[in-house]
Design a protein around this motif. Structure first.
Motif, short mmCIF file in Angstrom:
data_model
loop_
_atom_site.label_atom_id
_atom_site.label_comp_id
_atom_site.label_asym_id
_atom_site.label_seq_id
_atom_site.Cartn_x
_atom_site.Cartn_y
_atom_site.Cartn_z
N HIS A 1 4.50 4.76 -11.58
CA HIS A 1 5.13 4.58 -10.27
C HIS A 1 6.23 3.53 -10.40
O HIS A 1 6.36 2.89 -11.45
CB HIS A 1 4.10 4.20 -9.18
N SER B 1 6.31 0.90 -8.64
CA SER B 1 5.75 -0.37 -8.17
C SER B 1 5.85 -1.53 -9.17
O SER B 1 5.99 -2.68 -8.74
CB SER B 1 4.31 -0.18 -7.70
N GLN C 1 8.42 -4.00 -8.44
CA GLN C 1 8.12 -5.04 -7.44
C GLN C 1 7.78 -6.34 -8.16
O GLN C 1 8.28 -7.41 -7.82
CB GLN C 1 6.87 -4.67 -6.62
N ARG D 1 3.67 11.16 -14.84
CA ARG D 1 2.22 11.38 -14.82
C ARG D 1 1.94 12.72 -15.48
O ARG D 1 2.74 13.65 -15.39
CB ARG D 1 1.68 11.41 -13.39
N GLN E 1 10.64 8.35 -7.77
CA GLN E 1 10.17 7.64 -6.58
C GLN E 1 11.24 6.65 -6.14
O GLN E 1 12.09 6.23 -6.93
CB GLN E 1 8.91 6.83 -6.90
N GLU F 1 10.91 2.97 -4.31
CA GLU F 1 10.03 1.92 -3.83
C GLU F 1 10.84 1.03 -2.89
O GLU F 1 12.06 0.89 -3.07
CB GLU F 1 9.63 1.09 -5.06
N PHE G 1 -4.46 1.49 -1.41
CA PHE G 1 -3.74 1.22 -2.67
C PHE G 1 -4.16 -0.16 -3.09
O PHE G 1 -4.30 -1.06 -2.23
CB PHE G 1 -2.22 1.26 -2.46
N PHE H 1 -2.59 -2.48 -4.39
CA PHE H 1 -1.57 -3.53 -4.26
C PHE H 1 -1.16 -3.81 -2.83
O PHE H 1 -0.23 -4.58 -2.59
CB PHE H 1 -0.35 -3.17 -5.11
N THR H 2 -1.77 -3.11 -1.87
CA THR H 2 -1.45 -3.41 -0.46
C THR H 2 -2.72 -3.57 0.36
O THR H 2 -3.76 -2.97 0.06
CB THR H 2 -0.60 -2.27 0.17
N GLY I 1 3.50 6.34 1.00
CA GLY I 1 2.44 5.34 1.09
C GLY I 1 3.09 3.98 1.28
O GLY I 1 4.19 3.74 0.80
N CYS I 2 2.40 3.10 2.01
CA CYS I 2 2.99 1.79 2.24
C CYS I 2 1.90 0.78 2.62
O CYS I 2 0.73 1.13 2.70
CB CYS I 2 4.04 1.86 3.35
N GLY I 3 2.29 -0.43 2.86
CA GLY I 3 1.32 -1.44 3.30
C GLY I 3 1.88 -2.83 3.18
O GLY I 3 3.03 -3.03 2.77
N ALA J 1 5.65 -3.17 1.43
CA ALA J 1 6.25 -2.31 0.40
C ALA J 1 5.94 -0.87 0.76
O ALA J 1 5.03 -0.59 1.54
CB ALA J 1 5.66 -2.65 -0.96
N TRP J 2 6.71 0.02 0.18
CA TRP J 2 6.40 1.44 0.33
C TRP J 2 6.86 2.19 -0.90
O TRP J 2 7.69 1.70 -1.67
CB TRP J 2 7.04 2.02 1.58
N GLY J 3 6.28 3.37 -1.09
CA GLY J 3 6.65 4.22 -2.22
C GLY J 3 6.75 5.65 -1.73
O GLY J 3 5.87 6.13 -1.01
#
Ligand code: DAH
Length: 360
Positions: free
Chosen positions: A176, A178, A181, A202, A215, A217, A256, A258-259, A289-291, A312-314
């Motif tokens: 990803h 991420s 970040q 992947r 992606q 981010e 996730f 990380f969030t 996805g985010c958080g 953050a979001w992806g």
């Protein structure tokens, strides 16, 4: 018929028969040239008695004049015919389509175009672009993002690992965006506002998954950043990207590492005979996805969670490109088929701008 009349008849016939300028010139020289037939007649005047000359002079000079006039007329006629013939061969069909210059035949891949679109939208909101390497460490891809060692989430990512190094550590193809970040937080001081578009990998392949995909981010770190900001940013982004006036979004709780809290975002859509339309309808489509960035992640990146917070979001770029431009099969994106690119690609000068319209 007198000699002069016969000569005139012959010369005029030769003039009429001359099919080109060269032939006409030959006739002129044969008649009016230094040793031409008409010139020879003119010379006979000198030896004549004044009586005879008075009679013959006008006849011979008249002949000379008429021959000269006939040659000029024929010359003009031949010139006009030659011009007509040239024009006939040089006609241009202005209704033909313009042929493209080689430099204009190349096309921008839809993924590149969509990355340019995203960048234009987020740049307008004050985001900078950050980048990181495709080959990552396990530490940045997982550990600092709060994936515990041996956590099943590491397996969920179907990671491509490189062979372990002598010290046991192993590099991997980032699963990803991420980890960038982490790189950004380690390298820059808050406040941070970045987007991170890039390739991710992947071990997965079907109609909607390819082993390499893209992606984008987003990361915002500041003292007072909160979920309300995130929701506004995502809504503004969706409206700008899908070029609709309004879009309903649905935030669902998710997980996730990380969030915390973690959310998944669906946007309102209508599915109509295989087509998806946004900004209307009763269906939902998951797009990202985010958080809020997990305090452990902030700590792992040298930031004090009591001082800073952020979100953050992806988001899958290929997927939103497929949705926006109606491209049904993701695998075709990466087959390098020139016919596909000619159909779905973008002209090099069609740079997306908010002012000019993203996909106009
Ligand atoms: N990295 C996640 C994935 O690839 C996507 C993601 C979710 C990124 C939530 C984020 C986030 O930054 O906050 O599935």
């Amino acid at each position: 018929m007198s000699d002069i009349a016969a000569l005139e008849g012959d010369i005029l016939a030769a003039i009429a028969a001359a099919g080109g300028e060269a032939a006409l010139e030959a006739v002129r020289i044969a008649a009016l040239g230094k040793s031409g037939s008409v010139s020879a007649l003119l010379k006979t005047l000198a030896a004549m008695s004044p009586e005879e000359r008075r009679q013959q002079g006008p006849r011979i000079n008249g002949l000379k004049d008429r021959v000269g006039t006939a040659i000029s007329a024929r010359k003009a006629e031949l010139g006009a015919a030659a011009l007509d013939a040239r024009l006939a061969t040089e006609t241009i069909d202005v209704t033909l389509p313009a042929r493209e210059a080689p430099a204009e035949i190349g096309r921008i891949h839809p993924v590149s175009q969509v990355i340019d679109e995203l960048t234009a939208i987020f740049a307008d909101m004050g985001f900078a672009v950050a980048e990181g390497p495709d080959i990552e460490t396990d530490d940045y891809n997982f550990t600092r993002l709060n994936f515990p060692a041996d956590h099943p989430a590491r397996e969920m990512h179907d990671t491509f690992f490189f062979n372990p190094k002598p010290d046991g550590s192993r590099l991997l193809l980032r699963t990803h965006t991420s980890p960038v970040q982490v790189r950004t937080m380690l390298a820059q001081k808050p406040p941070l506002r970045v987007i991170i578009p890039g390739r991710t990998y992947r071990c997965d392949s079907d109609q909607t998954h390819t082993p390499m995909f893209h992606q984008v981010e987003g990361l915002v770190i500041d003292k007072g950043s909160h979920l309300g900001h995130l929701k506004w940013i995502l809504a503004e982004f969706c409206k700008a990207f899908f070029e609709v006036d309004d879009v309903k979004m649905r935030f669902r709780p998710s997980f996730f590492p990380f969030t915390e809290p973690s959310l998944e975002v669906d946007i309102q859509c209508r599915r109509d005979r295989g087509e998806v339309r946004f900004g209307e309808g009763e269906d939902w489509m998951e797009i990202l996805g985010c958080g809020m960035v997990h305090p452990n992640v902030l700590r792992n990146c040298g930031l004090d969670p009591d001082e800073y917070q952020g979100f953050a979001w992806g988001l899958g770029i290929d997927r939103i490109a497929m949705l926006k431009y109606g491209m049904p099969d993701l695998r075709a994106f990466f087959e390098a088929d020139a016919r596909w690119l000619a159909h779905y690609g973008f002209r090099p000068l069609d740079l997306p701008t908010l002012a000019g319209g993203l996909s106009a």
